[in-house]
Design an enzyme around this catalytic site. Structure first.
Site, PDB file in Angstrom:
ATOM      1  N   ASP A   1       0.872  -1.054  -0.168  1.00 65.48           N
ATOM      2  CA  ASP A   1      -0.016   0.054   0.202  1.00 65.48           C
ATOM      3  C   ASP A   1       0.897   1.100   0.032  1.00 65.48           C
ATOM      4  O   ASP A   1       1.964   1.047   0.239  1.00 65.48           O
ATOM      5  CB  ASP A   1      -0.875   0.008   1.401  1.00 65.48           C
ATOM      6  N   SER A   2       0.308   2.356  -0.373  1.00 60.96           N
ATOM      7  CA  SER A   2       1.171   3.622  -0.209  1.00 60.96           C
ATOM      8  C   SER A   2       1.476   3.844   1.314  1.00 60.96           C
ATOM      9  O   SER A   2       2.494   4.663   1.228  1.00 60.96           O
ATOM     10  CB  SER A   2       0.196   4.619  -0.810  1.00 60.96           C
TER      11      SER A   2
ATOM     12  N   CYS B   1      -4.011  -1.427  -2.167  1.00 62.95           N
ATOM     13  CA  CYS B   1      -4.334  -0.087  -2.418  1.00 62.95           C
ATOM     14  C   CYS B   1      -5.228  -0.025  -3.729  1.00 62.95           C
ATOM     15  O   CYS B   1      -4.901  -0.324  -4.643  1.00 62.95           O
ATOM     16  CB  CYS B   1      -3.098   0.559  -2.556  1.00 62.95           C
ATOM     17  N   ASN B   2      -6.303   0.858  -3.598  1.00 64.06           N
ATOM     18  CA  ASN B   2      -7.300   1.061  -4.544  1.00 64.06           C
ATOM     19  C   ASN B   2      -6.664   1.859  -5.623  1.00 64.06           C
ATOM     20  O   ASN B   2      -6.592   1.651  -6.967  1.00 64.06           O
ATOM     21  CB  ASN B   2      -8.505   1.584  -4.417  1.00 64.06           C
TER      22      ASN B   2
ATOM     23  N   GLU C   1      -4.046   9.711   8.132  1.00 57.96           N
ATOM     24  CA  GLU C   1      -2.456   9.513   8.231  1.00 57.96           C
ATOM     25  C   GLU C   1      -1.849  10.245   9.258  1.00 57.96           C
ATOM     26  O   GLU C   1      -1.137  10.319   9.962  1.00 57.96           O
ATOM     27  CB  GLU C   1      -1.870   9.765   6.770  1.00 57.96           C
TER      28      GLU C   1
ATOM     29  N   CYS D   1     -11.299   2.676  -0.428  1.00 55.76           N
ATOM     30  CA  CYS D   1     -10.039   3.236  -0.195  1.00 55.76           C
ATOM     31  C   CYS D   1      -9.751   2.401   1.053  1.00 55.76           C
ATOM     32  O   CYS D   1     -10.548   2.243   1.984  1.00 55.76           O
ATOM     33  CB  CYS D   1      -9.980   4.500   0.071  1.00 55.76           C
TER      34      CYS D   1
ATOM     35  N   HIS E   1      -7.610   2.923   3.560  1.00 57.92           N
ATOM     36  CA  HIS E   1      -7.530   3.715   4.767  1.00 57.92           C
ATOM     37  C   HIS E   1      -8.994   3.938   5.391  1.00 57.92           C
ATOM     38  O   HIS E   1      -9.050   4.107   6.677  1.00 57.92           O
ATOM     39  CB  HIS E   1      -7.069   5.080   4.248  1.00 57.92           C
TER      40      HIS E   1
END
Ligand code: DGL
Length: 277
Positions: free
Chosen positions: A11-12, A74-75, A159, A193, A195
């Site tokens: 993932d990012s 990760c989308n 984040e 997403c 997250h």
């Protein structure tokens, strides 16, 4: 001893940990390596080219670690990089390895959740503007109407650990109102997403009570289990030592602190410098 042929999960940043959690619960026997490209996150507002290059670089790193299979959890990376990697790069760099994403498994089943046949998609700018969800959902459920809303503030709030704050309420309410104004008959909202599950409680607070909110973790884990059943040649290549390793391109201390929130248990990460690798 490092695992020999783990499953790579990418993932990012932290979001993919919500997917990894479900995968590990469903398939505890395998070895796993997680990489969060936190130093370059968020990916959500970046161009196709940038997301593609970052993602490819990380996929190559996973292959070097011995991963025969990598899941882009990760989308944004699934929307902007996966197809090119599958169609152009794999053949050149590792023809027997595989890279899977999170969009296809989700769109294969999402139509089963809706009665009104109207679905809302919440995602990053990158995911929404790629049109990937609309295209893929219509392949499997041509009768379903798809409405999308980009929520560019949500990942930065998460984040920065501000997702429980009053400031987050403003953006959650605004984005949900925008989405539901365009189609009041939406009865299913997909958190597209990885997250967003961290904001689930807040999202539920502002969504109408009869709307079902779907997170992808469970769907992706079931789809991976099914993939491995259908591909014994891949399943046999995976090492089975039930280990978990975590890497971040940014600070391991930060990753350990925040990552445990996403993963639901303690994580112990190492720093990865992609330039020197
Ligand atoms: N978690 C990623 C996703 O599922 C996006 C986060 C980002 O913008 O980097 O799209």
């Amino acid at each position: 001893m490092p695992a020999t042929n783990p499953i790579g999960i990418f993932d990012s940043g932290y979001g993919g940990l919500t997917i990894m959690k479900e995968i590990v619960t469903k398939l505890p026997q395998y070895d796993y390596i997680y990489l969060g490209d936190n130093a370059r996150a968020p990916y959500g507002n970046r161009s196709f080219d940038t997301v593609y290059h970052y993602t490819l670089e990380c996929v190559k790193w996973f292959f070097k670690q011995g991963c025969p299979l990598v899941v882009l959890a990760c989308n944004t990376a699934s929307a902007k990089a996966l197809r090119t990697i599958q169609q152009n790069d794999l053949e050149k760099i590792a023809p027997d390895n595989r890279v899977l994403g999170v969009i296809r498994p989700t769109t294969e089943v999402i139509g089963n959740y809706t009665n009104s046949r109207s679905i809302g998609i919440l995602g990053t700018n990158g995911t929404v503007h790629s049109g990937s969800y609309e295209i893929e959902i219509h392949k499997f459920f041509p009768d379903v109407k798809v409405y999308q809303e980009a929520c560019p503030m949500w990942v930065p709030l998460i984040e920065n650990n501000e997702h429980q704050s009053k400031g987050a309420d403003f953006f959650v309410r605004k984005n949900l109102e925008n989405l539901l104004e365009t189609a009041p008959d939406i009865d299913t909202i997909l958190l597209a997403c990885t997250h967003y599950p961290l904001m689930l409680e807040k999202i539920k607070e502002y969504a109408p009570i009869d709307v079902t909110i779907i997170s992808q973790g469970d769907i992706v884990a079931n789809s991976l289990a099914d993939y491995l059943r259908r591909h014994p040649e891949m399943e046999e290549r995976l090492s089975k030592g039930s280990s978990k390793q975590f890497y971040t391109t940014d600070s391991p201390e930060d990753f350990n602190n925040k990552g445990s929130l996403f993963f639901g248990e303690e994580v112990n990460s190492k720093h990865l410098d992609l330039d020197s690798d």
